[in-house]
Design a protein around this motif. Structure first.
Motif, mmCIF file in Angstrom:
data_model
loop_
_atom_site.group_PDB
_atom_site.id
_atom_site.type_symbol
_atom_site.label_atom_id
_atom_site.label_comp_id
_atom_site.label_asym_id
_atom_site.label_seq_id
_atom_site.Cartn_x
_atom_site.Cartn_y
_atom_site.Cartn_z
ATOM 1 N N LYS A 65 -11.419 -28.802 23.943
ATOM 2 C CA LYS A 65 -12.289 -28.005 24.927
ATOM 3 C C LYS A 65 -13.233 -28.787 25.891
ATOM 4 O O LYS A 65 -13.461 -28.004 26.869
ATOM 5 C CB LYS A 65 -12.912 -26.807 24.341
ATOM 6 N N SER A 66 -13.504 -29.845 25.687
ATOM 7 C CA SER A 66 -14.533 -30.650 26.568
ATOM 8 C C SER A 66 -13.787 -31.336 27.604
ATOM 9 O O SER A 66 -14.493 -32.158 28.382
ATOM 10 C CB SER A 66 -15.553 -31.425 25.731
ATOM 11 N N PHE A 67 -12.349 -31.403 27.403
ATOM 12 C CA PHE A 67 -11.748 -32.332 28.347
ATOM 13 C C PHE A 67 -10.577 -31.256 29.207
ATOM 14 O O PHE A 67 -9.771 -30.762 28.384
ATOM 15 C CB PHE A 67 -11.220 -33.468 27.703
ATOM 16 N N ARG A 68 -10.507 -31.247 30.532
ATOM 17 C CA ARG A 68 -9.629 -30.691 31.175
ATOM 18 C C ARG A 68 -8.339 -31.465 31.225
ATOM 19 O O ARG A 68 -8.575 -32.475 31.974
ATOM 20 C CB ARG A 68 -10.172 -30.120 32.424
ATOM 21 N N LEU A 69 -7.354 -30.970 30.916
ATOM 22 C CA LEU A 69 -5.863 -31.804 31.045
ATOM 23 C C LEU A 69 -5.097 -31.822 32.357
ATOM 24 O O LEU A 69 -4.371 -32.247 32.337
ATOM 25 C CB LEU A 69 -5.015 -31.427 29.948
ATOM 26 N N ARG A 70 -5.565 -30.774 33.180
ATOM 27 C CA ARG A 70 -4.942 -30.356 34.326
ATOM 28 C C ARG A 70 -5.871 -31.067 35.455
ATOM 29 O O ARG A 70 -6.996 -31.306 35.297
ATOM 30 C CB ARG A 70 -4.744 -28.939 34.666
#
Length: 325
Positions: free
Chosen positions: A207-212
């Motif tokens: 949840k701490s890393f945005r994959l988009r």
């Protein structure tokens, strides 16, 4: 079919099987990232040879100084015997009655890939080389990673610390020792007379890393954060960071059965002359809702860096993820 024809057929099959078994018993040789090109001198010294050199000796991505993808050894077709046939990678280029491309595995030894490129003319050869080079390079790279893993297998151990803390099986050569080891970060380092190679392992909640969006800039922030926290120089204001003045390469891939991002580029130590290449893998583990981050980097100022980075890539690509919760 008469009895004589059947007999000859059986003899041919038995001979073929025997030949294949004999080839498998011959172990291929050669340095990592070295390929043998079997081609007549006339073709090698012309535009066909130029095309081969431009493609198979092009610069490695992610190194601060240009080094070729592969070391090329050229041999005329009339010496296609003996030690040449023991090469792990062979590319045979010649003129023939028809245009043809094929790949034969373990033709003379094992493991081995032999690529056959035959063209009716110089133009046909150039077209075949252009068309098939990407797949040839992919196949060679995969084989060289496997060869390096095989080369390391007798000197590696599964790190119990990494296994326990991160639920990862990562086989690391015994020559590495812990530089830093805490609850959520590991730095393994191998030092030698001309420099060092390093492996970093950490993880954080998905949840701490945005994959988009701009994934590369967020990976750089991760690396810079690790550098600022753990990878320090001799002064308080000296730490490791990604040098964005050099080209950066980002590839979406699959590692340990998970979606991953591979990044290559150059690191630098702030307020220092120290710098070098790195390769990192950001692995998305949906099952455990976490991001796994692996990095390998080297500092070898007096030597070429390609093979050091290839070894680190081989180690990191061998990672396995425990599916237990």
């Amino acid at each position: 079919m008469n009895k004589t024809s059947i007999l000859f057929l059986l003899i041919a099959i038995l001979f073929s099987c025997s030949k294949n078994k004999d080839n498998l018993s011959k172990h291929s040789t050669g340095k990592i990232n070295s390929i043998s090109i079997v081609i007549d001198n006339q073709l090698w010294n012309g535009v066909v040879g130029d095309s081969i050199r431009n493609k198979f000796a092009s610069p490695v991505e992610g190194l601060p100084k240009e080094e070729p993808i592969f070391d090329i050894n050229q041999y005329p077709t009339d010496v296609m015997e003996g030690f040449v046939t023991k090469s792990r990678v062979i590319i045979v280029v010649k003129k023939g009655a028809e245009n043809h491309f094929s790949v034969q595995k373990n033709q003379y030894a094992s493991p081995q890939n032999v690529f056959h490129i035959t063209g009716e003319s110089v133009t046909a050869l150039l077209e075949l080389i252009e068309k098939h080079t990407p797949s040839i390079i992919r196949t060679i790279k995969k084989g060289e990673i496997e060869a390096h893993e095989e080369l390391l297998k007798d000197s590696v151990v599964v790190s119990n610390t990494i296994q326990k803390q991160f639920q990862l099986d990562l086989k690391v050569p015994k020559s590495y020792s812990y530089s830093i080891k805490n609850d959520n970060f590991v730095w393994l380092k191998k030092e030698f007379s001309s420099g060092s190679t390093s492996i970093l392992v950490t993880q954080f909640p998905m949840k701490s890393f945005r994959l988009r969006g701009d994934v590369l800039s967020r990976i750089i922030k991760i690396q810079d954060s690790i550098g600022a926290t753990y990878i320090k120089g001799t002064t308080h204001d000296s730490n490791m960071y990604v040098d964005t003045s050099y080209p950066l390469y980002l590839f979406k891939t699959n590692l340990a059965g998970k979606m991953a991002y591979e990044t290559k580029g150059t690191w630098r130590l702030k307020n220092s002359f120290m710098f070098g290449p790195f390769i990192s893998y950001l692995i998305v583990d949906y099952r455990k809702q976490r991001i796994i981050y692996l990095e390998g980097f080297c500092y070898v100022p007096s030597q070429e860096r390609r093979d050091y980075m290839h070894e680190l890539e081989s180690i990191l690509k061998g990672v396995k993820i425990s599916e237990e919760k």
